[in-house]
Design an enzyme around this catalytic site. Structure first.
Site, PDB file in Angstrom:
ATOM      1  N   PRO A 174       0.778  -1.238   0.000  1.00 16.25           N
ATOM      2  CA  PRO A 174       0.000   0.000   0.000  1.00 16.25           C
ATOM      3  C   PRO A 174       0.813   1.293   0.000  1.00 16.25           C
ATOM      4  O   PRO A 174       0.241   2.351   0.168  1.00 16.25           O
ATOM      5  CB  PRO A 174      -0.806  -0.123   1.288  1.00 16.25           C
ATOM      6  CG  PRO A 174       0.042  -0.945   2.183  1.00 16.25           C
ATOM      7  CD  PRO A 174       0.885  -1.827   1.323  1.00 16.25           C
ATOM      8  N   CYS A 175       2.121   1.224  -0.212  1.00 17.76           N
ATOM      9  CA  CYS A 175       2.912   2.437  -0.014  1.00 17.76           C
ATOM     10  C   CYS A 175       2.517   3.568  -0.962  1.00 17.76           C
ATOM     11  O   CYS A 175       2.666   4.728  -0.648  1.00 17.76           O
ATOM     12  CB  CYS A 175       4.399   2.132  -0.117  1.00 17.76           C
ATOM     13  SG  CYS A 175       4.864   1.369  -1.662  1.00 17.76           S
TER      14      CYS A 175
END
Lengths: 324, 362
Positions: free
Chosen positions: B271-272
């Site tokens: 999810p960065c």
């Protein structure tokens, strides 16, 4: 007349089931190999339109077991119904191979048949699964059986299975949808009531259909098949049930609604199918259990166990390799 | 190495505070409450999605115990992403308009097709051929009335089980098969000669269980995939990567322990970048919306409740309770409820062939 071809149940085992099995084996069962109750679920058949070709592709007629299948109160996915089952794990691959599958299967079908003679639909979709878990290699051998009673002569339909909307009005179908939406049922009866429809339990056949003429009586079931002309496996035992419990009705032609509209599609298209099934199959004379089938075929299409290899997803060393 | 990394992530996740203030408009991040609100909306609008509690020992206390993560099961996947033409992919990204795509694609420039599993792509041919085979075969069986039960036209098993295991399986199978089939044979074959079970359902379609959790560190939703092949065997990581667009496979998609299970491993979209992408997507959608609204302003009343304020149908009918954000946010812009719907559209660009976006009808 066409012979009704049923779309067989296929097993879908979520990885969580194997994890639960591992825990169960290590912490509870240990070396015991007695039968354990297990619960699966199935829902209406789904199909998908291939965006490139426009063809409609039917997805499997799946019975799903998951992480909480061994618990007393398994979580039921939306719009699904439960199917009870018997689970038996073997300690060695040799025992697994040598298991007396015929007698296991017969025990189960006896149980189902007994429940039918008692007038219950609860066990109509009861299944059997035997496993061997090679815990060190993260490999799980398993074989499902979904017993079904064989009708002789076979059930037939007078022509095609039609879209349910040709038989019932949109309002009526919506009425059924509303009832089932709040409490899904595996098998149910439908009768007209004024301009709308009412839904009842199969067990209440006599009282529910008491004043309903035969041509207005409809038997329905939650259909895990998405194929247009093949109703799903649960119908087979339901028909056997009717043949045994209500032979006169069964012989005169059963109006079957294969319920597939657990979700209303946005374009107003109904997926449920309708057909009239007839057959001179009768078990009334002797009341003896009819012949049975139901062992699941493996991917090669043969009768044989399947194997789930979870090493790629569970083995720490292999996970480390791919995580570079 | 990976283990250390995971430990580090766990600690970091533990230490990072729970996001308290709503940030989704500023930077695309959401609070757990907003995640729940968006999840409620998603499950309401699209009942294929449902909340799960997960394992009790893994319950995360900033989320309601019965709403730990979202799941949808059996999402079909007809083709491998690796067989998609590149242009297709860009088309699929079009949700936010041209500029966005570029930005998103550019963040992952090293688009080496090598390294990806290449032995794919022919799967899509099979369903047709198979269907026919099966139908004719089924018919054949019927008329023959007897014979061996069902040896469905040997499917060319391009299937994904590595050779080694296949041999294993065969060896063990044969022994195991012979015994049970023979005694049961009379019944089984009899039966199948009379009623050949429908065969058309041999599917060549992969299915996925798709899960969405809330990632506490990145303060965004996080997507997890559990795949099954057409024979309903679990997919290996390499196979799952075939369904991830080449830009993202091996970079943003990795196999990791699933948050709400002590043992389960699943493929996860890291999810960065989610927050920044979501922010851009939201901004772009809002901008487009405002333009539209500005155009409409003369004609229709701005407070038109059923109006197309936003390209999704608002909950209609007797469900006013599903509008928790209230209508006072009319100042243009997406209500946070829609966050996951938009999120799925964005995820659809990473896994283009998984029909995850059931929202296309909107």
């Amino acid at each position: 007349m066409t012979i009704v071809q049923f779309s067989p149940f296929t097993s879908l085992v979520e990885p969580g089931f194997w994890h639960s099995l591992t825990d169960l084996k290590i912490d509870v069962l240990k070396l015991a190999d007695h039968s354990v109750p297990v619960t699966a679920s199935y829902t209406a058949g789904r199909s998908i339109v291939d965006r490139e070709t426009g063809n409609e592709i039917a997805l499997g007629c799946n019975v799903t077991v998951g992480a909480d299948s061994f618990t007393d109160k398994p979580h039921i996915p939306t719009h699904s119904v439960l199917a009870p089952g018997t689970f038996k794990n073997y300690n060695t691959i040799e025992e697994f191979k040598a298991a007396d599958k015929t007698s296991l299967f017969n025990e189960l079908t006896d149980e189902i048949w007994e429940s039918i003679t008692k007038g219950s639909t609860e066990k109509l979709s009861k299944f059997l699964v035997i496993t061997f878990a090679d815990l060190k290699k993260y490999k799980y051998y398993y074989w499902f059986a979904f017993p079904a009673f064989v009708a002789k002569p076979a059930w037939e339909t007078d022509g095609e299975w039609r879209n349910a909307s040709e038989e019932f009005s949109k309002e009526n179908l919506t009425a059924i949808h509303m009832v089932l939406h709040s409490s899904p049922r595996a098998f149910f009866l439908v009768r007209p009531s004024g301009s709308t429809l009412e839904v009842g339990a199969v067990e209440d056949f006599d009282s529910f259909f008491d004043e309903v003429p035969a041509e207005k009586r409809t038997i329905a079931f939650l259909d895990p098949s998405a194929l247009p002309n093949n109703p799903g496996w649960p119908l087979r035992n339901l028909l056997a049930y009717l043949a045994h419990r209500h032979p006169s009705y069964a012989a005169s032609g059963i109006r079957v609604l294969a319920w597939r509209d657990t979700e209303l599609s946005s374009d107003g298209h109904w997926k449920s199918r309708f057909g009239v099934v007839t057959g001179s199959f009768s078990v009334q004379d002797t009341g003896a259990k009819p012949g049975t089938v139901g062992w699941e075929k493996n991917p090669q299409g043969k009768l044989g166990p399947r194997v789930a290899d979870l090493a790629p997803m569970m083995d720490p060393t292999r996970l480390a390799d791919q995580a570079v | 190495m990976h283990a250390i990394q995971q430990q580090y992530w766990a600690v970091r996740d533990y230490l990072s505070p729970v996001l308290k203030e709503s940030k989704f408009k500023e930077d695309g991040r959401i609070t757990p409450e907003e995640f729940v609100a968006a999840g409620d909306f998603l499950t309401y609008k699209f009942p294929v999605w449902s909340w799960e509690a997960g394992e009790a020992s893994r319950t995360r206390n900033f989320l309601p115990t019965d709403k730990q993560y979202l799941i949808t099961r059996g999402v079909p996947c007809l083709r491998r992403a690796t067989s998609l033409a590149y242009t297709d992919e860009e088309r699929l990204l079009s949700i936010g308009g041209g500029k966005d795509e570029d930005e998103w694609v550019e963040t992952h420039t090293g688009r080496s097709h090598a390294g990806g599993p290449e032995e794919v792509g022919e799967i899509d041919d099979i369903p047709d051929a198979d269907d026919q085979d099966d139908v004719t075969h089924g018919m054949g069986n019927l008329s023959l009335n007897g014979g061996k039960s069902a040896e469905p036209a040997d499917i060319p098993d391009i299937d994904d089980i590595p050779d080694m295991e296949e041999e294993d399986l065969e060896g063990e199978d044969d022994a195991a098969v012979a015994a049970p089939v023979k005694p049961a044979a009379s019944k089984v074959i009899d039966a199948s000669s009379e009623i050949e079970p429908a065969k058309g359902n041999l599917l060549q379609v992969r299915t996925y269980d798709v899960l969405i959790t809330y990632d506490k560190f990145y303060q965004t939703p996080r997507l997890w995939l559990l795949g099954y092949d057409e024979n309903r065997n679990p997919l290996t990581p390499a196979q799952i990567f075939q369904d991830v667009s080449a830009d993202h496979a091996f970079k943003t998609v990795t196999i990791e322990p699933f948050l709400h299970s002590s043992t389960l491993q699943a493929a996860s979209v890291h999810p960065c970048k989610h927050a920044s992408v979501m922010k851009k997507v939201i901004e772009r959608m809002n901008a487009g919306l405002q333009e539209e609204q500005a155009k409409k302003l003369g004609a229709s009343a701005p407070k038109d409740k059923s109006g197309k304020k936003w390209p999704f149908r608002k909950p209609s009918g007797p469900n006013a309770k599903d509008q928790p954000a209230g209508d006072d946010e009319d100042d243009g812009g997406m209500r946070v409820d829609f966050y996951l719907v938009v999120f799925l559209k964005f995820i659809a660009s990473i896994v283009p062939t998984i029909e995850i976006d059931s929202t296309t009808s909107f």
